[in-house]
Motif scaffolding. Structure first.
Motif, short mmCIF file in Angstrom:
data_model
loop_
_atom_site.label_atom_id
_atom_site.label_comp_id
_atom_site.label_asym_id
_atom_site.label_seq_id
_atom_site.Cartn_x
_atom_site.Cartn_y
_atom_site.Cartn_z
N ILE A 1 0.87 -1.17 0.00
CA ILE A 1 0.00 0.00 0.00
C ILE A 1 0.91 1.22 0.00
N ALA A 2 0.77 2.04 -1.02
CA ALA A 2 1.56 3.26 -1.13
C ALA A 2 0.63 4.44 -0.87
N ALA A 3 0.99 5.26 0.12
CA ALA A 3 0.17 6.44 0.42
C ALA A 3 0.81 7.66 -0.21
N LEU A 4 -0.04 8.54 -0.75
CA LEU A 4 0.43 9.82 -1.30
C LEU A 4 -0.10 10.92 -0.40
N ILE A 5 0.81 11.69 0.19
CA ILE A 5 0.39 12.77 1.09
C ILE A 5 0.99 14.09 0.62
N GLY A 6 0.44 15.18 1.16
CA GLY A 6 0.95 16.51 0.82
C GLY A 6 -0.17 17.52 0.88
N VAL A 32 -6.33 -1.41 -13.76
CA VAL A 32 -6.00 -0.38 -12.77
C VAL A 32 -7.29 0.36 -12.44
N GLY A 33 -7.98 -0.12 -11.42
CA GLY A 33 -9.30 0.42 -11.09
C GLY A 33 -9.20 1.57 -10.10
N MET A 34 -10.27 2.36 -10.01
CA MET A 34 -10.22 3.55 -9.15
C MET A 34 -11.45 3.70 -8.27
N VAL A 35 -11.20 4.07 -7.03
CA VAL A 35 -12.28 4.38 -6.08
C VAL A 35 -12.17 5.87 -5.76
N PHE A 36 -13.31 6.56 -5.75
CA PHE A 36 -13.30 8.00 -5.59
C PHE A 36 -13.69 8.41 -4.17
N GLN A 37 -13.56 9.74 -3.96
CA GLN A 37 -13.84 10.30 -2.64
C GLN A 37 -15.28 10.03 -2.20
N ARG A 38 -16.21 10.27 -3.11
CA ARG A 38 -17.62 10.01 -2.78
C ARG A 38 -18.02 8.72 -3.42
N LEU A 60 -6.53 2.13 -7.28
CA LEU A 60 -6.23 3.53 -6.97
C LEU A 60 -7.35 4.06 -6.09
N MET A 61 -7.00 4.67 -4.98
CA MET A 61 -8.03 5.17 -4.07
C MET A 61 -7.77 6.65 -3.80
N ASP A 62 -8.73 7.49 -4.19
CA ASP A 62 -8.56 8.93 -4.02
C ASP A 62 -9.37 9.39 -2.81
N GLU A 63 -8.71 9.51 -1.68
CA GLU A 63 -9.38 9.87 -0.42
C GLU A 63 -10.66 9.07 -0.21
N PRO A 64 -10.55 7.75 -0.18
CA PRO A 64 -11.77 6.92 -0.20
C PRO A 64 -12.60 6.98 1.07
N THR A 65 -12.04 7.54 2.15
CA THR A 65 -12.83 7.57 3.39
C THR A 65 -13.18 8.98 3.82
N SER A 66 -12.87 9.97 2.99
CA SER A 66 -13.06 11.35 3.47
C SER A 66 -14.53 11.69 3.67
N ALA A 67 -15.43 10.94 2.99
CA ALA A 67 -16.86 11.24 3.18
C ALA A 67 -17.52 10.25 4.15
N LEU A 68 -16.71 9.44 4.84
CA LEU A 68 -17.30 8.38 5.68
C LEU A 68 -17.16 8.68 7.17
N ASP A 69 -18.06 8.07 7.96
CA ASP A 69 -17.98 8.19 9.41
C ASP A 69 -16.83 7.31 9.92
N PRO A 70 -16.44 7.49 11.20
CA PRO A 70 -15.26 6.76 11.70
C PRO A 70 -15.39 5.24 11.63
N ILE A 71 -16.58 4.69 11.86
CA ILE A 71 -16.71 3.22 11.83
C ILE A 71 -16.57 2.70 10.40
N THR A 103 -2.12 -4.35 -5.55
CA THR A 103 -1.24 -3.23 -5.20
C THR A 103 -2.14 -2.00 -5.08
N ILE A 104 -2.00 -1.29 -3.98
CA ILE A 104 -2.94 -0.20 -3.70
C ILE A 104 -2.19 1.13 -3.57
N ILE A 105 -2.69 2.13 -4.25
CA ILE A 105 -2.13 3.47 -4.10
C ILE A 105 -3.26 4.36 -3.60
N ILE A 106 -3.01 5.02 -2.49
CA ILE A 106 -4.10 5.77 -1.84
C ILE A 106 -3.67 7.21 -1.57
#
Ligand SMILES: Nc1ncnc2c1ncn2[C@@H]1O[C@H](COP(=O)(O)OP(=O)(O)OP(=O)(O)O)[C@@H](O)[C@H]1O
Length: 253
Positions: free
Chosen positions: A34-39, A89-95, A172-183, A200-203
């Motif tokens: 799992i590779a995280a991209l931050i900044g 190479v599939g993608m999951v979005f923020q919402r 590929l996951m673009d902030e996949p949990t930013s719209a989700l509650d903590p659980i 292989t996951i890039i998030i």
């Protein structure tokens, strides 16, 4: 190139018209990581993520130079078939963005397009994908109900199951949990840990605790430059670059 290198990015530059959004990016990502991209906001994380399945091709005025090899094949070469690239190479979005159809049909949609028609095969794929996405137990009795009736967190896992059904190998996951509650966030984070055995996951994440919790390697981007990539522990305890240190300790961003 080592067989372990799933993705190899060489001198990648991306321009939105005159805006030079990515500068000479060099990166290697190994399989089952799992590779995280931050900044900070606007540093180019999402732009970079989208280059990995050529989603930027859909945007006008984008120019890209350099190369991205996945399994040793240049995805920007003229021989690359974009439909099969996006399947791999599939993608999951923020919402979460389920289709307005049943849970079953959401999962069966991709496989049907790719030619799987027999009900028994589709049933098996739907069950397997939902199990892999840790959603089966919650939806097995309502497969024919609308996916839009699921909670946000369930919808996001459905979107992950929908990807898995077409048997990709990079997610590929673009902030996949930013719209989700903590659980729900926790469930998606746990899911990434089982999925990395196979994928292989890039998030992209704004949540540094999340990057620290779930990723093996972390890349820090700033102003379109990749400042450094290292083991996640190292990035969060003793990064090489002062700018990374300043970012992770909250001095900016
Ligand atoms: N579709 C687009 N057209 C033109 N410029 C864009 C487009 N998308 C992004 N940009 C520009 O590219 C740069 C990088 O943006 P990007 O969205 O990749 O950053 P980010 O790090 O993912 O930001 P955030 O964390 O806010 O999502 C920014 O200057 C942004 O304005």
């Amino acid at each position: 190139m080592s067989a372990k290198h799933k993705i190899k990015v060489n001198k990648l530059n991306l321009y939105y018209g005159d805006n030079h959004a990515l500068h000479d990016i060099e990166m290697t990502i190994e399989s089952n990581m799992i590779a995280a991209l931050i900044g900070p906001s606007g540093c180019g994380k999402s732009t970079f993520l989208r280059t990995l399945n050529r989603m930027n091709d859909l945007i006008d005025n984008v120019r890209i130079t350099g190369s991205i090899m996945i399994d040793g094949q240049d995805i920007y070469s003229s021989e690359t078939d974009i439909v099969s690239l996006r399947k791999r190479v599939g993608m999951v979005f923020q919402r979460p963005n389920p289709f307005p159809m049943s849970i079953y049909d959401n999962i069966a949609y991709g496989p049907r397009i790719h030619g799987i028609k027999k009900k028994a095969n589709l049933d098996e794929l739907v069950e397997r994908s939902l199990k892999q996405a840790a959603l089966w137990d919650e939806v097995k009795d309502r497969l024919n109900k609308s996916a839009l009736g699921l909670s946000g967190g369930q919808q996001q896992r459905l979107c992950i199951a929908r990807l898995l059904a077409v048997e990709p190998d990079v997610l590929l996951m673009d902030e996949p949990t930013s719209a989700l509650d903590p659980i729900s966030t926790l469930k998606v984070e746990e899911l990434t840990q089982t999925l990395k055995e196979k994928y292989t996951i890039i998030i992209v994440t704004h949540n540094m605790q999340q990057a620290a919790r779930i990723s093996d390697v972390t890349s820090f981007f700033l102003n379109g430059n990749l400042v450094e990539t290292d083991k996640t522990d190292k990035i969060f305890t003793n990064p090489n670059d002062q700018r990374t240190e300043d970012y992770i300790t909250g001095r900016f961003g």
